[in-house]
Design a protein around this motif. Sequence first.
Motif, PDB file in Angstrom:
ATOM      1  N   PRO A  95       0.809  -1.227   0.000  1.00 52.36           N
ATOM      2  CA  PRO A  95       0.000   0.000   0.000  1.00 52.36           C
ATOM      3  C   PRO A  95       0.841   1.275   0.000  1.00 52.36           C
ATOM      4  N   ALA A  96       2.127   1.144   0.332  1.00 50.87           N
ATOM      5  CA  ALA A  96       3.008   2.314   0.390  1.00 50.87           C
ATOM      6  C   ALA A  96       4.449   1.809   0.309  1.00 50.87           C
ATOM      7  N   ASP A  97       5.391   2.742   0.345  1.00 46.41           N
ATOM      8  CA  ASP A  97       6.799   2.377   0.328  1.00 46.41           C
ATOM      9  C   ASP A  97       7.262   1.951   1.722  1.00 46.41           C
ATOM     10  N   GLY A  98       8.322   1.158   1.775  1.00 49.73           N
ATOM     11  CA  GLY A  98       8.990   0.883   3.043  1.00 49.73           C
ATOM     12  C   GLY A  98       8.622  -0.437   3.679  1.00 49.73           C
ATOM     13  N   TYR A  99       9.374  -0.760   4.725  1.00 51.42           N
ATOM     14  CA  TYR A  99       9.204  -2.038   5.401  1.00 51.42           C
ATOM     15  C   TYR A  99       7.878  -2.179   6.154  1.00 51.42           C
ATOM     16  N   PRO A 100       7.377  -1.141   6.830  1.00 55.08           N
ATOM     17  CA  PRO A 100       6.073  -1.306   7.482  1.00 55.08           C
ATOM     18  C   PRO A 100       4.982  -1.750   6.504  1.00 55.08           C
ATOM     19  N   ALA A 101       4.993  -1.163   5.298  1.00 53.69           N
ATOM     20  CA  ALA A 101       3.996  -1.551   4.294  1.00 53.69           C
ATOM     21  C   ALA A 101       4.223  -2.984   3.838  1.00 53.69           C
ATOM     22  N   LEU A 102       5.486  -3.386   3.687  1.00 50.70           N
ATOM     23  CA  LEU A 102       5.785  -4.757   3.282  1.00 50.70           C
ATOM     24  C   LEU A 102       5.307  -5.751   4.329  1.00 50.70           C
ATOM     25  N   VAL A 103       5.600  -5.474   5.595  1.00 52.48           N
ATOM     26  CA  VAL A 103       5.164  -6.379   6.669  1.00 52.48           C
ATOM     27  C   VAL A 103       3.646  -6.436   6.742  1.00 52.48           C
ATOM     28  N   ASN A 104       2.982  -5.295   6.533  1.00 53.84           N
ATOM     29  CA  ASN A 104       1.521  -5.278   6.530  1.00 53.84           C
ATOM     30  C   ASN A 104       0.962  -6.183   5.435  1.00 53.84           C
ATOM     31  N   SER A 105       1.553  -6.124   4.238  1.00 52.74           N
ATOM     32  CA  SER A 105       1.075  -6.956   3.130  1.00 52.74           C
ATOM     33  C   SER A 105       1.383  -8.432   3.373  1.00 52.74           C
ATOM     34  N   LEU A 106       2.550  -8.731   3.938  1.00 53.84           N
ATOM     35  CA  LEU A 106       2.877 -10.119   4.265  1.00 53.84           C
ATOM     36  C   LEU A 106       1.912 -10.672   5.317  1.00 53.84           C
ATOM     37  N   SER A 107       1.599  -9.868   6.329  1.00 55.64           N
ATOM     38  CA  SER A 107       0.649 -10.297   7.365  1.00 55.64           C
ATOM     39  C   SER A 107      -0.718 -10.585   6.765  1.00 55.64           C
ATOM     40  N   SER A 108      -1.193  -9.664   5.935  1.00 57.22           N
ATOM     41  CA  SER A 108      -2.505  -9.819   5.311  1.00 57.22           C
ATOM     42  C   SER A 108      -2.552 -11.060   4.435  1.00 57.22           C
ATOM     43  N   GLY A 109      -1.495 -11.265   3.647  1.00 56.63           N
ATOM     44  CA  GLY A 109      -1.470 -12.424   2.773  1.00 56.63           C
ATOM     45  C   GLY A 109      -1.442 -13.730   3.536  1.00 56.63           C
TER      46      GLY A 109
END
Length: 207
Positions: free
Chosen positions: A171-185
């Motif tokens: 949803p955005a740049d950076g690691y917080p966004a990556l972790v959020n997408s990994l969690s959701s998936g």
Amino acid sequence: MTAPRSSLCRLAAAAGLGVSLVVLAGCATTQSSPSLFVLDAGASAPDTTPQPGAPTLMIAPVATASYLDQGGIVYQTGPHKVVIANDNRWASSLSGQLTDDLYITLDRRLPGVNVVRTSSNRQGLYQLQTRVDQFLGHYDGKAHIAGHWTLVGPKGETLAGRAFEKTVPLPADGYPALVNSLSSGWQDIARGIGPTLAGAMNSAPKS
């Protein structure tokens, strides 16, 4: 970022690597101390009283590919290259977090099953064995998750199994966004496993 690094980022972006990847790769070493991340499984699973006569499903520890088990968050920078971040790391074992989240999600989704993390006595238990081969950011701007699971019956027989693969946009740049997408998936994958597990346990021959 310093000026040279900023220029390099712009060149990489122009080459089509994507803004999210540039932010991850280009800024991974600029922090003075590591940032630690945890997966979000939502509210903790409620304390439940065992249901007499209901099948018991043990969630075995999730196995991960060795490159995912180095502590740092992983992202793929090209078709044949992955990078493990030194300054953006999992706060605790990735395998342990994946196992806990899988347990919490399935405990909510299988109301007619006693879901447990571990058991000293495995006789008469169903066991879910899961392996994760991909759990990373990708140069296409998405989080990638892939692996497979197997349901083992009380007598050690394989009752069901399936590979899984999922991509989730960042949803955005950076690691917080990556972790959020990994969690959701990961939660989506766990929710998808639930009905198949329930069907396989219900149709399994009763001893």
